[in-house]
Structure formats: C-alpha cells, structure tokens
Write an enzyme that holds these catalytic residues in place. Structure first.
Site, PDB file in Angstrom:
ATOM      1  N   GLU A 100      -5.687  -8.422   1.037  1.00  0.00           N
ATOM      2  CA  GLU A 100      -6.253  -8.018   2.334  1.00  0.00           C
ATOM      3  C   GLU A 100      -7.716  -7.669   2.161  1.00  0.00           C
ATOM      4  OE1 GLU A 100      -4.446  -4.764   4.453  1.00  0.00           O
ATOM      5  OE2 GLU A 100      -2.435  -5.599   4.216  1.00  0.00           O
TER       6      GLU A 100
ATOM      7  N   GLU B 291       0.799  -1.227   0.000  1.00  0.00           N
ATOM      8  CA  GLU B 291       0.000   0.000   0.000  1.00  0.00           C
ATOM      9  C   GLU B 291       0.837   1.285   0.000  1.00  0.00           C
ATOM     10  OE1 GLU B 291      -2.749  -0.127   3.263  1.00  0.00           O
ATOM     11  OE2 GLU B 291      -3.833  -1.840   2.467  1.00  0.00           O
TER      12      GLU B 291
HETATM   13  O1  IFM Z   1      -3.709  -2.852   9.329  1.00  0.00           O
HETATM   14  C1  IFM Z   1      -3.714  -2.360   8.026  1.00  0.00           C
HETATM   15  C2  IFM Z   1      -2.591  -2.991   7.214  1.00  0.00           C
HETATM   16  O2  IFM Z   1      -1.361  -2.783   7.796  1.00  0.00           O
HETATM   17  C3  IFM Z   1      -2.573  -2.399   5.828  1.00  0.00           C
HETATM   18  N1  IFM Z   1      -3.873  -2.455   5.208  1.00  0.00           N
HETATM   19  C4  IFM Z   1      -5.014  -2.017   5.966  1.00  0.00           C
HETATM   20  C5  IFM Z   1      -5.024  -2.679   7.336  1.00  0.00           C
HETATM   21  C6  IFM Z   1      -6.245  -2.194   8.130  1.00  0.00           C
HETATM   22  O3  IFM Z   1      -6.202  -0.825   8.314  1.00  0.00           O
END
Ligand code: IFM
Length: 458
Positions: A357, A169
């Site tokens: 994710e 990200e």
């Molecule tokens: O916890 C974070 C992760 O580190 C990166 N993506 C989003 C998740 C939730 O906010």
C-alpha cells in the site's frame, strides 16, 4: 518517468492496486453475511466522521464486474482485496455460509478471466461481531478461530489463488481498536492492547503455517504499516522517545515473526506482553514469510512528552512544521518510503519486500466529467521514484500496489479522505477514472515495454 534505468527493470516486478472488503463491498447483511465489528461500530452514533458507515460503501459486492473491468482497462495486472470473515463464517466459527463462498468464487474467477492476478488478504480488520462478544482479539482462543477461518478460505480458493497476505497492519487494528478505542471494536486500555498484540502475533505466524500446509506452492506474506521515525531534536530525551515509537510502529510485529522476540529493550512497557505468553510461544510466533508487505504513507517526527502515558512521546504534527499534507493530515514526504525500505532491509535482510500500500487522499476536483488530481499523481510519481531508487540500490523490492482502486470508506474518517485512482459518486455509484489512474496505467505499460526490450520476461 519515461526512462527506467536497467537496474530497476525487472520482468517479475508486480504492479497492482489494493482494496479491502469492509471499505468497498457494502451489502453488510446480504446473502446471510453476519455482522462484523465494523458494521456494529460504524452504525453507533458518534464513532465515525458525520456518523458515516459502510453499509453500502462502493457496493463492490454487486459492482465488482465494473471495477474489475476498470482494472483490466487500465492494464493493472494485480488486484489485492480482502475476504470478509463474517461473510464466510457469519458467527466467526462453525457453520460456513455457502453464499459467502460463492461471492469470492465469482470475484476470483472474474479476476482470472480478466487476466488479473488476485492477491488475497485474510484479515483486514472486520472481525465477526460474534467473536468480539467472546473477547475478540483479547481472547487467546482467537488463534483457533482464526485458524478455522484461514483453513476454510485457503482450502476453497487454493486452486485459483497463489498470493496470500495473512493480516493487514496489526499495529493499526490493535492500537486504534483495542487501545485508543477510535476504531472497532472501540476498546481501550493497556490490557486489551497487549493481549490483542500477542494474539495477533500468534495468528500471523499460525496463518502462514496453515497456508503452507494446505498449499505448498503458495506465495505467502503479511503486511505492516510503517513510517520512519525521526526525533524532533538531538536531545537524548527526544531520541529515546523516537526509539520507543519506532519499536511500536515498525518493530513490534515483524521481530517476533523473525525469531527476534518483542522489541522490549527499546520500549520496556512491552515486557508486560510476557503475561500473555505461554511456554512455546516464542517459537509459535515465528514464520518464514515468502514476502513482507510494507505499507507507507508518511514519516513521523517525535518529541518526548510526559503527558502521553506509557510511551512518553508525542508527534510533532505536520501542521506545526509548515509542510504540505494530505486530507488525512499526513505529511507529504516521499523520502519516507525510501528510508523505511532501507531501514527494513538493513535491520532484517528480508528476502522479498512488496509495497502492498502507498497512496494519498486529496481534495479532487471534478470538471467537465474529468477528475484532475495532480497532487495524487505527483505523490505517486515521487513515491514510486523513491521505491525504484531503493530497488536500484539492491533492496529486494519486487512489487508496488497503490492504495486504492476506488474512493471508499476510510474507517473512522468516513468518505471524505478520497484515496482512489477512480472517483466514486456516492449518490449514484458512478465511477470515473481519475488522471492519476490513467497516469499509473501508462507508467506500468512503459515499464513493461522497457523490460521486454531488455528481454526480461514479463
Ligand atoms: O484505508 C487504509 C487501509 O485500510 C489500511 N492502510 C492505510 C489505508 C489509508 O489509511
């Protein structure tokens, strides 16, 4: 989800669970680890919720056998975690820390012995503090520093790790860490933001190339946070505002790597990125990833706003739209993941997408030693259904990873937003599998059984 349609049953579909080093490992100075920007930032007063830090977090550094046992017991076949740069190179470059390498040796070996495939993210936001002192992501030398780190890691583990993700990200760590100053290292301003964007874009591609050279059979990806962006009204001003936000959230990092350059036509401020570009960079930003990792949690509804500098757009908060939200204040909107998959597919015709994710933080209730988290279970069910719908329509979606295994340190939000399939009592580090964890395990088993019945290799 008892029956899966034939179109979505795919013996190679990768079900998994994701974590990150800083959010779970703790042991921030054990075995000669150097400080990272997050160690420094979260230990400064006023930077995180209730001044919480991840000095201990889930103590994954010592408790990984227990956590891998849980993954194994839940029969989750894939585990995504990240490598802490400053554990391996305490100063970011130069002397390699053997004890740091040994830790990931133990972790990877233990995964493989437990029948779990490791998926390793190289950078999940924990830059060595020593490099931040030299400018961090704002310094173009980060490309050489990052390359050194990637080479050490890949060279060490390429005999056991096939699946790599270069950067997690980039929009979040550059935006929150170098523009808004609400994440480590706490810098602000357009110059810091734009320079870090460009250097992260270069590192993204360079990291991919390095892995390819060192390990030709590697499966190489990188991950992007993304959310469908909707204009609050049909007005031209709101529509244009939504397009600017979309360029920033969903296009900025993927387009240069696909050879499309930065999306400056929709968000002209991005043309200032030119200042940081050198001859040949257009080409250096390009890399043909084996897969793209998409990470989605919600959607954004946007309206025009003069009061937001540069972007002239503002979120219409879910709280004002009377919709249900998670503990992060994010709208629960399962169609978002379907829309974003479609958007990426239609815009870029990607060959391989993995949801690296997706998950939600809710206020879990502990009763009789059980954690019943129906809201999370519903959230996951609806989002997985939406993903499979996209797959059934021909989108090349080949995996889905829940964020996250255990409740952990949610960056500036500290420990209160709990995303885990496994509850952690942070007083004594006791783990308890939540209902959603058992449910996810059953879903995977059911999917595999049905795929096997169709004689699809699993
Ligand atoms: O916890 C974070 C992760 O580190 C990166 N993506 C989003 C998740 C939730 O906010």
């Amino acid at each position: 989800m008892k029956e899966f349609s034939k179109e979505v049953l795919d013996g190679n579909f990768q079900w998994g669970v994701s974590t990150a080093a800083y959010q779970t490992e703790g042991a921030i100075s054990t075995d000669d680890k150097g400080p990272s920007i997050w160690d420094v930032f979260s230990n400064r007063p006023g930077k995180t919720y209730n001044n919480q830090n991840a000095n201990l977090a889930c103590d994954f550094y010592h408790r990984y056998p227990e956590d891998l046992q849980i993954i194994h017991d839940l029969a989750i076949p894939n585990f995504r975690f990240s490598v802490a740069w400053s554990r391996i190179l305490p100063q970011g470059i130069g002397k390699v820390n053997q004890l740091g390498l040994d830790f990931y040796d133990r972790l990877i070996d233990h995964c493989l012995e437990s029948g779990i495939q490791p998926w390793v993210t190289l950078y999940h936001w924990d830059l060595p503090q020593a490099l931040e002192q030299k400018g961090g992501w704002t310094n173009r030398n980060i490309v050489a520093w990052f390359s050194e780190f990637v080479s050490v890691v890949v060279d060490r583990y390429r005999d056991r790790v096939t699946n790599w993700m270069v950067i997690n990200e980039p929009m979040v760590f550059t935006g929150a860490g170098y523009f808004l100053g609400i994440h480590a290292p706490g810098r602000r301003g357009l110059k810091n933001f734009l320079s870090s964007i460009h250097h992260a874009t270069l590192c993204q591609a360079e990291g991919g190339r390095l892995i390819r050279d060192l390990q030709p059979n590697a499966f190489i990806g990188t991950t992007f946070s993304c959310s469908p962006v909707e204009a609050a009204t049909d007005s031209e001003r709101d529509q244009k505002a939504a397009e600017r936000v979309d360029a920033l959230l969903n296009r900025l990092f993927i387009e240069p790597c696909l050879g499309l350059g930065y999306p400056t036509e929709k968000f002209t401020v991005l043309s200032k990125l030119e200042k940081f570009q050198q001859p040949g960079d257009e080409q250096r930003m390009v890399f043909d990833f084996d897969f793209i990792g998409l990470q989605n949690y919600t959607r954004e509804v946007i309206r025009h706003s003069w009061s937001m500098p540069y972007i002239f757009a503002r979120q219409v908060p879910p709280q004002k739209r009377n919709v249900s939200t998670t503990l992060m204040g994010w709208e629960v909107y399962p169609n978002a993941i379907y829309q974003i998959l479609k958007q990426f597919h239609e815009r870029y015709a990607l060959k391989n997408i993995i949801i690296t994710e997706n998950g939600a933080a809710f206020d879990d209730k502990l009763h009789d030693n059980k954690v019943s988290d129906h809201e999370r279970q519903n959230y996951l069910r609806q989002h997985i259904q939406a993903c499979l719908q996209a797959k059934a329509e021909g989108i090349p979606l080949n995996g889905y990873f829940v964020w996250t295994l255990t409740d952990n340190f949610e960056w500036a939000e500290g420990y209160h937003p709990t995303f885990g399939l496994v509850h952690v009592n942070f007083q004594n580090q006791q783990r308890r599998i939540k209902q959603s964890g058992y449910w996810y395990s059953k879903l995977i088993q059911e999917y595999r059984k049905q795929a096997q019945r169709l004689n699809i290799r699993v």
